[in-house]
Design an enzyme around this catalytic site. Sequence first.
Site, mmCIF file in Angstrom:
data_model
loop_
_atom_site.group_PDB
_atom_site.id
_atom_site.type_symbol
_atom_site.label_atom_id
_atom_site.label_comp_id
_atom_site.label_asym_id
_atom_site.label_seq_id
_atom_site.Cartn_x
_atom_site.Cartn_y
_atom_site.Cartn_z
ATOM 1 N N ASP A 7 0.789 -1.231 0.000
ATOM 2 C CA ASP A 7 0.000 0.000 0.000
ATOM 3 C C ASP A 7 0.820 1.278 0.000
ATOM 4 O O ASP A 7 0.330 2.338 0.356
ATOM 5 C CB ASP A 7 -0.888 0.000 1.248
ATOM 6 C CG ASP A 7 -0.071 -0.229 2.518
ATOM 7 O OD1 ASP A 7 1.144 0.015 2.487
ATOM 8 O OD2 ASP A 7 -0.665 -0.638 3.536
ATOM 9 N N GLU A 12 -0.405 -9.022 -1.399
ATOM 10 C CA GLU A 12 -1.044 -8.483 -0.184
ATOM 11 C C GLU A 12 -2.241 -7.609 -0.574
ATOM 12 O O GLU A 12 -2.367 -6.446 -0.192
ATOM 13 C CB GLU A 12 -0.049 -7.702 0.690
ATOM 14 C CG GLU A 12 -0.557 -7.481 2.110
ATOM 15 C CD GLU A 12 0.434 -6.710 2.983
ATOM 16 O OE1 GLU A 12 1.325 -7.344 3.558
ATOM 17 O OE2 GLU A 12 0.303 -5.475 3.078
ATOM 18 N N GLU A 60 -2.574 4.973 2.997
ATOM 19 C CA GLU A 60 -2.470 3.591 2.520
ATOM 20 C C GLU A 60 -3.810 2.985 2.114
ATOM 21 O O GLU A 60 -3.884 2.178 1.186
ATOM 22 C CB GLU A 60 -1.795 2.718 3.580
ATOM 23 C CG GLU A 60 -0.305 2.990 3.776
ATOM 24 C CD GLU A 60 -0.009 4.200 4.648
ATOM 25 O OE1 GLU A 60 -0.964 4.819 5.169
ATOM 26 O OE2 GLU A 60 1.179 4.551 4.805
ATOM 27 N N HIS A 74 5.538 4.795 13.166
ATOM 28 C CA HIS A 74 5.899 5.654 12.026
ATOM 29 C C HIS A 74 4.719 6.175 11.230
ATOM 30 O O HIS A 74 4.901 6.943 10.287
ATOM 31 C CB HIS A 74 6.802 4.882 11.061
ATOM 32 C CG HIS A 74 6.094 3.789 10.318
ATOM 33 N ND1 HIS A 74 5.364 4.025 9.181
ATOM 34 C CD2 HIS A 74 5.981 2.483 10.563
ATOM 35 C CE1 HIS A 74 4.842 2.886 8.763
ATOM 36 N NE2 HIS A 74 5.194 1.934 9.577
ATOM 37 N N ARG A 121 1.881 8.070 9.325
ATOM 38 C CA ARG A 121 1.638 9.500 9.081
ATOM 39 C C ARG A 121 0.450 10.016 9.888
ATOM 40 O O ARG A 121 0.474 11.142 10.387
ATOM 41 C CB ARG A 121 1.377 9.751 7.590
ATOM 42 C CG ARG A 121 2.655 9.968 6.798
ATOM 43 C CD ARG A 121 2.399 10.147 5.314
ATOM 44 N NE ARG A 121 3.633 9.907 4.579
ATOM 45 C CZ ARG A 121 4.429 10.856 4.089
ATOM 46 N NH1 ARG A 121 4.103 12.116 4.204
ATOM 47 N NH2 ARG A 121 5.547 10.540 3.452
ATOM 48 N N HIS A 137 12.282 4.790 13.565
ATOM 49 C CA HIS A 137 12.123 4.984 12.116
ATOM 50 C C HIS A 137 12.875 6.242 11.683
ATOM 51 O O HIS A 137 12.949 7.218 12.441
ATOM 52 C CB HIS A 137 10.630 5.111 11.831
ATOM 53 C CG HIS A 137 10.240 4.963 10.388
ATOM 54 N ND1 HIS A 137 10.450 5.956 9.462
ATOM 55 C CD2 HIS A 137 9.643 3.952 9.719
ATOM 56 C CE1 HIS A 137 9.994 5.561 8.278
ATOM 57 N NE2 HIS A 137 9.496 4.337 8.407
HETATM 58 C C1 UD1 Z 1 6.389 4.790 4.020
HETATM 59 C C2 UD1 Z 1 5.022 4.393 3.460
HETATM 60 C C3 UD1 Z 1 4.208 3.649 4.508
HETATM 61 C C4 UD1 Z 1 4.998 2.485 5.062
HETATM 62 C C5 UD1 Z 1 6.351 2.964 5.570
HETATM 63 C C6 UD1 Z 1 7.187 1.801 6.021
HETATM 64 C C7 UD1 Z 1 3.913 5.852 1.822
HETATM 65 C C8 UD1 Z 1 3.094 7.054 1.601
HETATM 66 N N1 UD1 Z 1 4.274 5.599 3.087
HETATM 67 O O1 UD1 Z 1 6.179 5.709 5.059
HETATM 68 O O2 UD1 Z 1 3.015 3.154 3.909
HETATM 69 O O3 UD1 Z 1 4.265 1.905 6.121
HETATM 70 O O4 UD1 Z 1 7.045 3.627 4.509
HETATM 71 O O5 UD1 Z 1 8.263 2.178 6.823
HETATM 72 O O6 UD1 Z 1 4.274 5.170 0.891
HETATM 73 N N2 UD1 Z 1 13.684 8.305 5.594
HETATM 74 C C9 UD1 Z 1 15.061 8.233 5.564
HETATM 75 N N3 UD1 Z 1 15.628 7.017 5.236
HETATM 76 C C10 UD1 Z 1 14.907 5.907 4.996
HETATM 77 C C11 UD1 Z 1 13.511 5.985 5.051
HETATM 78 C C12 UD1 Z 1 12.906 7.200 5.335
HETATM 79 O O7 UD1 Z 1 15.753 9.198 5.808
HETATM 80 O O8 UD1 Z 1 15.485 4.849 4.740
HETATM 81 C C13 UD1 Z 1 13.054 9.614 5.904
HETATM 82 C C14 UD1 Z 1 13.184 10.637 4.777
HETATM 83 O O9 UD1 Z 1 13.316 11.899 5.313
HETATM 84 C C15 UD1 Z 1 11.840 10.497 4.045
HETATM 85 C C16 UD1 Z 1 10.915 10.258 5.216
HETATM 86 O O10 UD1 Z 1 11.645 9.409 6.103
HETATM 87 O O11 UD1 Z 1 11.498 11.639 3.302
HETATM 88 C C17 UD1 Z 1 9.589 9.671 4.862
HETATM 89 O O12 UD1 Z 1 9.697 8.524 4.048
HETATM 90 P P1 UD1 Z 1 8.366 8.046 3.245
HETATM 91 O O13 UD1 Z 1 8.702 6.804 2.508
HETATM 92 O O14 UD1 Z 1 7.791 9.177 2.467
HETATM 93 O O15 UD1 Z 1 7.335 7.778 4.380
HETATM 94 P P2 UD1 Z 1 7.308 6.717 5.549
HETATM 95 O O16 UD1 Z 1 6.714 7.414 6.717
HETATM 96 O O17 UD1 Z 1 8.618 6.062 5.669
HETATM 97 N N1 UDP Z 2 11.518 -3.949 10.768
HETATM 98 C C1 UDP Z 2 12.905 -4.049 10.665
HETATM 99 N N2 UDP Z 2 13.677 -3.244 11.463
HETATM 100 C C2 UDP Z 2 13.149 -2.351 12.329
HETATM 101 C C3 UDP Z 2 11.726 -2.237 12.407
HETATM 102 C C4 UDP Z 2 10.958 -3.050 11.606
HETATM 103 O O1 UDP Z 2 13.419 -4.862 9.897
HETATM 104 O O2 UDP Z 2 13.905 -1.662 13.018
HETATM 105 C C5 UDP Z 2 10.693 -4.789 9.876
HETATM 106 C C6 UDP Z 2 9.601 -5.567 10.544
HETATM 107 O O3 UDP Z 2 10.073 -6.837 10.922
HETATM 108 C C7 UDP Z 2 8.533 -5.657 9.473
HETATM 109 C C8 UDP Z 2 8.749 -4.394 8.664
HETATM 110 O O4 UDP Z 2 10.050 -3.907 8.995
HETATM 111 O O5 UDP Z 2 8.749 -6.759 8.618
HETATM 112 C C9 UDP Z 2 7.710 -3.373 8.982
HETATM 113 O O6 UDP Z 2 8.068 -2.170 8.412
HETATM 114 P P1 UDP Z 2 7.393 -0.807 8.839
HETATM 115 O O7 UDP Z 2 6.867 -0.916 10.230
HETATM 116 O O8 UDP Z 2 8.385 0.258 8.531
HETATM 117 O O9 UDP Z 2 6.210 -0.644 7.783
HETATM 118 P P2 UDP Z 2 4.715 -1.203 7.715
HETATM 119 O O10 UDP Z 2 4.735 -2.674 7.855
HETATM 120 O O11 UDP Z 2 3.929 -0.500 8.779
HETATM 121 O O12 UDP Z 2 4.267 -0.753 6.358
#
Ligand code: UD1
Ligand code: UDP
Length: 371
Positions: A97, A119, A133, A214, A216, A246
């Site tokens: 999603d 999924e 999502e 994490h 939003r 996160h």
């Molecule tokens: C995204 C997904 C969410 C998912 C989550 C898993 C969307 C809209 N959101 O949310 O569905 O549950 O990932 O974790 O697709 N950042 C870093 N390094 C990283 C990752 C993130 O610096 O490796 C920071 C950056 O500043 C980035 C911000 O996090 O701009 C947000 O990342 P983004 O992928 O937009 O949103 P998530 O909250 O991570």
């Molecule tokens: N996870 C990981 N390291 C962490 C936290 C989570 O590998 O420090 C894994 C966790 O086991 C799961 C996935 O990341 O498989 C979940 O990711 P996240 O919570 O970022 O996203 P969501 O599932 O909510 O989309």
Amino acid sequence: MSKRILTIFGTRPEAIKLFPLVHALEADARFDSRVCVSGQHRGMLDQVLEISGVVPHHDLDLMQPDQSLDQLTARLITGLGAVMDAEKPDWVVVQGDTATAMCGALAAYYRKIRVCHVEAGLRSGNIYHPWPEEVNRKVIGSIAALHCAPTEVSQAALLKENVDPATVHVTGNTVIDALHRITAKIEADPSLASGLAELEERFKGKRIIGVTTHRRENFGGGMEAIADAVRRLAARPDVAVIFPVHLNPNVRAVMDGALGGIANVAMIEPLDYPHFARLLSLADLMLTDSGGVQEEAPALGKPVLVMRETTERPEGIDAGTAMLVGTDADRILAEATRLLDDRAAYEAMARAHNPFGDGHSAARICELLAG
Ligand code: UD1
Ligand code: UDP
């Protein structure tokens, strides 16, 4: 002629849930497997690529700090579309999603390329929880030619939306494939998950609570309430919190301010998957708003308090391993305290139950793509 499959992902959870499928596609002569990562996440995606050994053919590297949904979506649509024009796949595979998944499906639709949704069919019924999502899933669901629903609950949700039943299949969730594989890897080489040893020693004799957050829709007040609950919980001398934070700056700003310097709280960098699996095995209790953790914790018999208003994964709650507690600090604290102090309540939740799959989902999806 082999079918060309373009698998697209960009964030940590997609990478975790798709690496078993990529491995299966690569090992199967019926397919010409191509992989494109958007780089929606950078560091957290690379952690999974490294441990899984998946080497992408395309990496759009498009993450920007604190990216907005509209900028991210715009970059994804154009970037992914160009890769599809170059690769001309028979199928595009997306998972879950995220913005990457939704844009992958949309760009494929613009080119009339068939989409396989891994999924599929998760619905909370509320377009603002989880946000964005829930709508991402609906968009993908209206485009996909093949819907791989993890459970009968998700299958039923798709049928209720009048999706053609012939295109909906219950495959289980590939997260269980991933968990099994990583557990086997750790058994073969325990050093892969030995990086928590120092914390394990420091918190010896305490009850470990694992925390992740994490979403939003929890930014701002929700995050502050979660931090407040964790702080009050960690005031108990018998408790220690391990909290891989996160990388989203909206999460970090709140948690650093509220939880920094508390002796019983270890705020650490995101763990790679073997170390997170280790944390799951150490934890007495998980507090999370994550989707994936809601699936992994029941499989391991770890009670999980879900800090959200709704969930699109009711299976863990129906199985009794997960409980929806929202983001009210008093409620989170009260439910966690009850589980820590009431043995019977704890035991009732701590039963391994696996509503999400048997670890063979990737093989089923391969058969569907071949068929
Ligand atoms: C995204 C997904 C969410 C998912 C989550 C898993 C969307 C809209 N959101 O949310 O569905 O549950 O990932 O974790 O697709 N950042 C870093 N390094 C990283 C990752 C993130 O610096 O490796 C920071 C950056 O500043 C980035 C911000 O996090 O701009 C947000 O990342 P983004 O992928 O937009 O949103 P998530 O909250 O991570
Ligand atoms: N996870 C990981 N390291 C962490 C936290 C989570 O590998 O420090 C894994 C966790 O086991 C799961 C996935 O990341 O498989 C979940 O990711 P996240 O919570 O970022 O996203 P969501 O599932 O909510 O989309």
